[in-house]
Design a protein around this motif. Structure first.
Motif, PDB file in Angstrom:
ATOM      1  N   GLY A 125       1.336  -6.252  11.095  1.00  9.58           N
ATOM      2  CA  GLY A 125       1.430  -6.401   9.640  1.00  9.58           C
ATOM      3  C   GLY A 125       2.628  -7.257   9.241  1.00  9.58           C
ATOM      4  N   LEU A 167      -5.948   4.046   3.653  1.00 10.36           N
ATOM      5  CA  LEU A 167      -6.694   3.616   4.847  1.00 10.36           C
ATOM      6  C   LEU A 167      -5.976   2.445   5.501  1.00 10.36           C
ATOM      7  CD1 LEU A 167     -10.182   3.527   3.108  1.00 10.36           C
ATOM      8  CD2 LEU A 167      -9.355   5.324   4.668  1.00 10.36           C
ATOM      9  N   TRP A 188      -5.058 -10.247   4.877  1.00  5.76           N
ATOM     10  CA  TRP A 188      -6.472 -10.028   5.235  1.00  5.76           C
ATOM     11  C   TRP A 188      -7.362  -9.910   3.983  1.00  5.76           C
ATOM     12  CZ3 TRP A 188      -2.310  -8.188   7.868  1.00  5.76           C
ATOM     13  CH2 TRP A 188      -2.273  -8.417   9.245  1.00  5.76           C
ATOM     14  N   CYS A 238       3.696 -14.731  12.117  1.00  2.00           N
ATOM     15  CA  CYS A 238       3.602 -13.611  11.166  1.00  2.00           C
ATOM     16  C   CYS A 238       3.012 -14.170   9.868  1.00  2.00           C
ATOM     17  CB  CYS A 238       4.991 -13.040  10.941  1.00  2.00           C
ATOM     18  SG  CYS A 238       5.053 -11.587   9.898  1.00  2.00           S
ATOM     19  N   GLN A 258       3.649 -17.994   9.822  1.00  4.79           N
ATOM     20  CA  GLN A 258       5.055 -18.412   9.865  1.00  4.79           C
ATOM     21  C   GLN A 258       5.652 -18.071  11.233  1.00  4.79           C
ATOM     22  OE1 GLN A 258       6.307 -19.909   7.042  1.00  4.79           O
ATOM     23  NE2 GLN A 258       4.428 -19.528   5.865  1.00  4.79           N
ATOM     24  N   GLY A 302       0.809  -1.215   0.000  1.00  5.94           N
ATOM     25  CA  GLY A 302       0.000   0.000   0.000  1.00  5.94           C
ATOM     26  C   GLY A 302       0.844   1.267   0.000  1.00  5.94           C
ATOM     27  N   THR A 320      -4.235  -5.158   1.114  1.00  6.23           N
ATOM     28  CA  THR A 320      -4.606  -5.583   2.464  1.00  6.23           C
ATOM     29  C   THR A 320      -3.923  -6.885   2.887  1.00  6.23           C
ATOM     30  OG1 THR A 320      -6.637  -6.193   1.277  1.00  6.23           O
ATOM     31  CG2 THR A 320      -6.803  -4.421   2.847  1.00  6.23           C
ATOM     32  N   GLU A 357     -10.725   0.907   9.519  1.00  7.87           N
ATOM     33  CA  GLU A 357     -10.853  -0.463   9.011  1.00  7.87           C
ATOM     34  C   GLU A 357     -11.979  -0.567   7.981  1.00  7.87           C
ATOM     35  OE1 GLU A 357     -11.166  -3.538  11.939  1.00  7.87           O
ATOM     36  OE2 GLU A 357     -11.695  -5.048  10.440  1.00  7.87           O
TER      37      GLU A 357
HETATM   38  C1  LIG Z   1       7.844 -13.907   8.925  1.00  4.93           C
HETATM   39  C2  LIG Z   1       8.021 -13.198   7.625  1.00  4.93           C
HETATM   40  C3  LIG Z   1       9.287 -13.129   7.063  1.00  4.93           C
HETATM   41  C4  LIG Z   1       9.463 -12.511   5.836  1.00  4.93           C
HETATM   42  N1  LIG Z   1      10.727 -12.410   5.331  1.00  4.93           N
HETATM   43  C5  LIG Z   1      10.929 -11.685   4.195  1.00  4.93           C
HETATM   44  C6  LIG Z   1      12.254 -11.470   3.747  1.00  4.93           C
HETATM   45  O1  LIG Z   1      13.222 -11.904   4.389  1.00  4.93           O
HETATM   46  N2  LIG Z   1      12.429 -10.731   2.623  1.00  4.93           N
HETATM   47  C7  LIG Z   1      11.380 -10.219   1.906  1.00  4.93           C
HETATM   48  O2  LIG Z   1      11.597  -9.574   0.886  1.00  4.93           O
HETATM   49  N3  LIG Z   1      10.096 -10.408   2.332  1.00  4.93           N
HETATM   50  C8  LIG Z   1       9.864 -11.119   3.446  1.00  4.93           C
HETATM   51  N4  LIG Z   1       8.598 -11.328   3.906  1.00  4.93           N
HETATM   52  C9  LIG Z   1       7.461 -10.901   3.078  1.00  4.93           C
HETATM   53  C10 LIG Z   1       7.119  -9.451   3.181  1.00  4.93           C
HETATM   54  O3  LIG Z   1       7.285  -8.991   4.495  1.00  4.93           O
HETATM   55  C11 LIG Z   1       5.672  -9.300   2.695  1.00  4.93           C
HETATM   56  O4  LIG Z   1       5.572  -9.801   1.367  1.00  4.93           O
HETATM   57  C12 LIG Z   1       5.214  -7.858   2.682  1.00  4.93           C
HETATM   58  O5  LIG Z   1       5.565  -7.201   3.874  1.00  4.93           O
HETATM   59  C13 LIG Z   1       3.712  -7.839   2.495  1.00  4.93           C
HETATM   60  O6  LIG Z   1       3.267  -6.506   2.525  1.00  4.93           O
HETATM   61  P1  LIG Z   1       1.716  -6.183   2.477  1.00  4.93           P
HETATM   62  O7  LIG Z   1       1.607  -4.720   2.295  1.00  4.93           O
HETATM   63  O8  LIG Z   1       1.061  -7.074   1.487  1.00  4.93           O
HETATM   64  O9  LIG Z   1       1.163  -6.697   3.868  1.00  4.93           O
HETATM   65  P2  LIG Z   1       1.055  -5.996   5.305  1.00  4.93           P
HETATM   66  O10 LIG Z   1       2.342  -5.412   5.712  1.00  4.93           O
HETATM   67  O11 LIG Z   1       0.448  -7.002   6.226  1.00  4.93           O
HETATM   68  O12 LIG Z   1       0.067  -4.805   5.053  1.00  4.93           O
HETATM   69  C14 LIG Z   1      -1.316  -4.974   4.888  1.00  4.93           C
HETATM   70  C15 LIG Z   1      -1.986  -3.940   5.741  1.00  4.93           C
HETATM   71  O13 LIG Z   1      -3.362  -3.890   5.404  1.00  4.93           O
HETATM   72  C16 LIG Z   1      -4.078  -3.600   6.569  1.00  4.93           C
HETATM   73  N5  LIG Z   1      -5.457  -4.039   6.398  1.00  4.93           N
HETATM   74  C17 LIG Z   1      -5.868  -5.309   6.191  1.00  4.93           C
HETATM   75  N6  LIG Z   1      -7.217  -5.351   6.068  1.00  4.93           N
HETATM   76  C18 LIG Z   1      -7.643  -4.076   6.206  1.00  4.93           C
HETATM   77  C19 LIG Z   1      -8.933  -3.481   6.184  1.00  4.93           C
HETATM   78  N7  LIG Z   1     -10.032  -4.225   5.994  1.00  4.93           N
HETATM   79  N8  LIG Z   1      -9.037  -2.146   6.354  1.00  4.93           N
HETATM   80  C20 LIG Z   1      -7.923  -1.390   6.531  1.00  4.93           C
HETATM   81  N9  LIG Z   1      -6.669  -1.909   6.566  1.00  4.93           N
HETATM   82  C21 LIG Z   1      -6.524  -3.237   6.409  1.00  4.93           C
HETATM   83  C22 LIG Z   1      -3.361  -4.393   7.650  1.00  4.93           C
HETATM   84  O14 LIG Z   1      -3.645  -3.895   8.931  1.00  4.93           O
HETATM   85  C23 LIG Z   1      -1.911  -4.263   7.238  1.00  4.93           C
HETATM   86  O15 LIG Z   1      -1.244  -3.240   7.932  1.00  4.93           O
HETATM   87  C24 LIG Z   1       8.360 -11.942   5.130  1.00  4.93           C
HETATM   88  C25 LIG Z   1       7.082 -12.004   5.717  1.00  4.93           C
HETATM   89  C26 LIG Z   1       6.911 -12.618   6.951  1.00  4.93           C
HETATM   90  C27 LIG Z   1       5.540 -12.650   7.532  1.00  4.93           C
END
Ligand SMILES: Cc1cc2nc3c(=O)[nH]c(=O)nc-3n(C[C@H](O)[C@H](O)[C@H](O)COP(=O)(O)OP(=O)(O)OC[C@H]3O[C@@H](n4cnc5c(N)ncnc54)[C@H](O)[C@@H]3O)c2cc1C
Length: 432
Positions: A46, A35, A219, A341, A235, A16, A216, A182
């Motif tokens: 997250g 948001l 989620w 996580c 994980q 995002g 998101t 949310e």
């Molecule tokens: C344990 C672990 C280790 C990892 N290791 C690596 C690594 O070494 N190297 C690498 O490159 N990547 C790694 N990753 C992957 C990487 O961290 C993720 O691919 C990336 O952070 C995902 O980002 P995101 O924005 O999709 O998710 P998120 O960071 O989870 O963001 C999604 C956001 O949406 C919000 N949200 C959800 N639903 C709603 C709603 N209905 N209304 C409002 N807000 C909402 C949530 O609160 C959250 O803050 C790892 C992940 C994990 C879990």
């Protein structure tokens, strides 16, 4: 090119924030509202927020390797990597005897990074002895048959990177950031749940926009039907306290990722050593209500995250075992905390960055599959390319909405990098 007058981006993680940054720059007259349900960005629950994330171009797939190499250049040479947000310490990837899938992944990845980083920075380790010689501290516990060292990989302070991105975004004139907001459901223009016109927040507030981007993460299956396409897998992370002296000793070690166990250890930060497992993970099946074919359908067996859960015994044992083999001096040290996580897993580990095929004005930017963090400095550029319809052909092919959905039920990521048991269910493991 005009894209939309108003855009809602839901989610304040890597996907995002990076989308908002690129969109606000390339479309300065578009009004963007980001948001986030959490009261804070960085959101401690997250996927994007943790002490560390590996930054590597070590991919078997050349398209991801090239993209990651571009991201690494940003971590190395721009403000993204400054003030301790990026450290280049090297990465050792190892596979075990008889694991042909992991060996192939390692060898393909080696060929890619040799070209990208240059032969002098990447050393193939053809035997267990060569691995032990390169990372003697791990005391032979890798059970490796071989692997390689890439001195050009590093790690990022994940929480600091997210804070930095948010700080830049907060200065953009055409961006409003709303935390504690949310999204409960999508808003449609008619009773057919067809065209998306905005979102409804949990507090019943209605927000309309020309375009809604769902970033998101794990989620997302709560808001749209992603059966067979993407789901949350939990994980394991475990942390131990170490002394100043131990911090100094371990700080410059390369990161190690063992395909034998899925365990990876990144150099410690702030006197905390993290042990983590890159595995098929735990499912957390729940019942959700999502829009499907003109109605709101009740879907069972949809895996979504559970916040604030500690690791089940099974996961703790795996981390403990890895410590006793790889860093035996720490084998009996208590975990100061553990965490589950959430990955947003897809069948091949590819991101899902595409317009929704059935809902005009709805775009998905998710599917991180446990490897999305490293792209933070550049991912938004690619997402905005996809929004504009100008994304490179190969990335568009990897990230598109699948032509044929996999059957509903568990999404198992078969990208050659995962370890552990398939089909573990979080509540069953917690109950043991
Ligand atoms: C344990 C672990 C280790 C990892 N290791 C690596 C690594 O070494 N190297 C690498 O490159 N990547 C790694 N990753 C992957 C990487 O961290 C993720 O691919 C990336 O952070 C995902 O980002 P995101 O924005 O999709 O998710 P998120 O960071 O989870 O963001 C999604 C956001 O949406 C919000 N949200 C959800 N639903 C709603 C709603 N209905 N209304 C409002 N807000 C909402 C949530 O609160 C959250 O803050 C790892 C992940 C994990 C879990």
């Amino acid at each position: 090119m005009a894209l939309a007058d108003s855009v809602l981006i839901v989610g304040g993680g890597v996907f995002g924030l990076s989308t908002a940054l690129s969109l606000s720059e390339r479309h300065p007259t578009t009004q963007i509202t980001l948001l986030e349900s959490s009261p804070t960005i960085p959101n401690p629950h997250g996927s994007s927020v943790d002490s560390s994330r590996i930054i590597r171009a070590d991919y078997a797939n050349r398209a991801y390797a090239d993209l990651a190499a571009t991201a690494i250049r940003k971590w190395r040479t721009t403000a993204w990597g400054q003030e301790g947000r990026y450290t280049e310490n090297g990465l050792v990837l190892v596979y075990s005897e008889g694991n042909t899938i992991a060996e192939k992944y390692t060898r393909d990845s080696y060929e890619n990074v040799r070209v990208l980083e240059g032969e002098e920075r990447v050393t193939f380790l053809a035997s267990n002895a060569a691995v032990e010689e390169t990372v003697p501290r791990y005391a032979g516990g890798t059970k490796a048959a071989g692997g390689y060292l890439n001195r050009g990989s590093g790690w990022a302070d994940a929480e600091a990177g997210v804070r930095f991105a948010k700080g830049m975004l907060a200065e953009r004139k055409n961006v409003t950031i709303r935390q504690h907001a949310e999204v409960e459901r999508l808003l449609f223009d008619d009773d057919n749940n067809h065209k998306v016109t905005g979102v409804v927040l949990k507090n019943t507030e209605v927000l309309t926009a020309d375009l809604v981007v769902l970033a998101t993460g794990a989620w997302t299956p709560q808001l749209v039907d992603l059966g067979g396409i993407a789901e949350a897998t939990g994980q394991v992370l475990a942390y131990i306290q170490i002394s100043d002296e131990e911090q100094a000793q371990l700080a410059h070690m390369p990161t190690i990722l063992s395909f034998a166990t899925g365990i990876f250890i990144i150099p410690p930060r702030n006197n905390e050593l993290k042990i983590a497992r890159h595995a098929y993970g735990y499912r957390n099946p729940q019942t959700v209500q999502v829009p499907v074919a003109g109605t709101v359908a009740t879907m069972e067996d949809v895996s979504i995250p559970e916040n604030g859960v500690s690791a089940p015994q099974e996961g703790e044992r795996a981390c403990r075992q890895a410590l006793s083999e790889m860093l035996p001096a720490f084998a009996d040290r208590p975990f100061i905390r553990t965490r589950v996580c959430w990955y947003t897993d897809t069948p091949k580990g590819d991101f899902l960055i595409t317009y929704h095929p059935d809902h005009p004005n709805l775009f998905l930017a998710t599917g991180g599959s446990g490897h999305g963090y490293k792209f933070l400095p550049i991912l938004g550029e690619k997402i905005v390319d996809a929004l504009e319809g100008t994304l490179d052909v190969e990335l568009a092919r990897l990230w598109k909405w699948p032509e044929v959905r996999a059957p509903r039920g568990p999404v198992v990521t078969r990208d050659g990098s995962r370890s552990g048991a398939i089909g573990l269910v979080l509540r069953d493991e917690l109950a043991r």
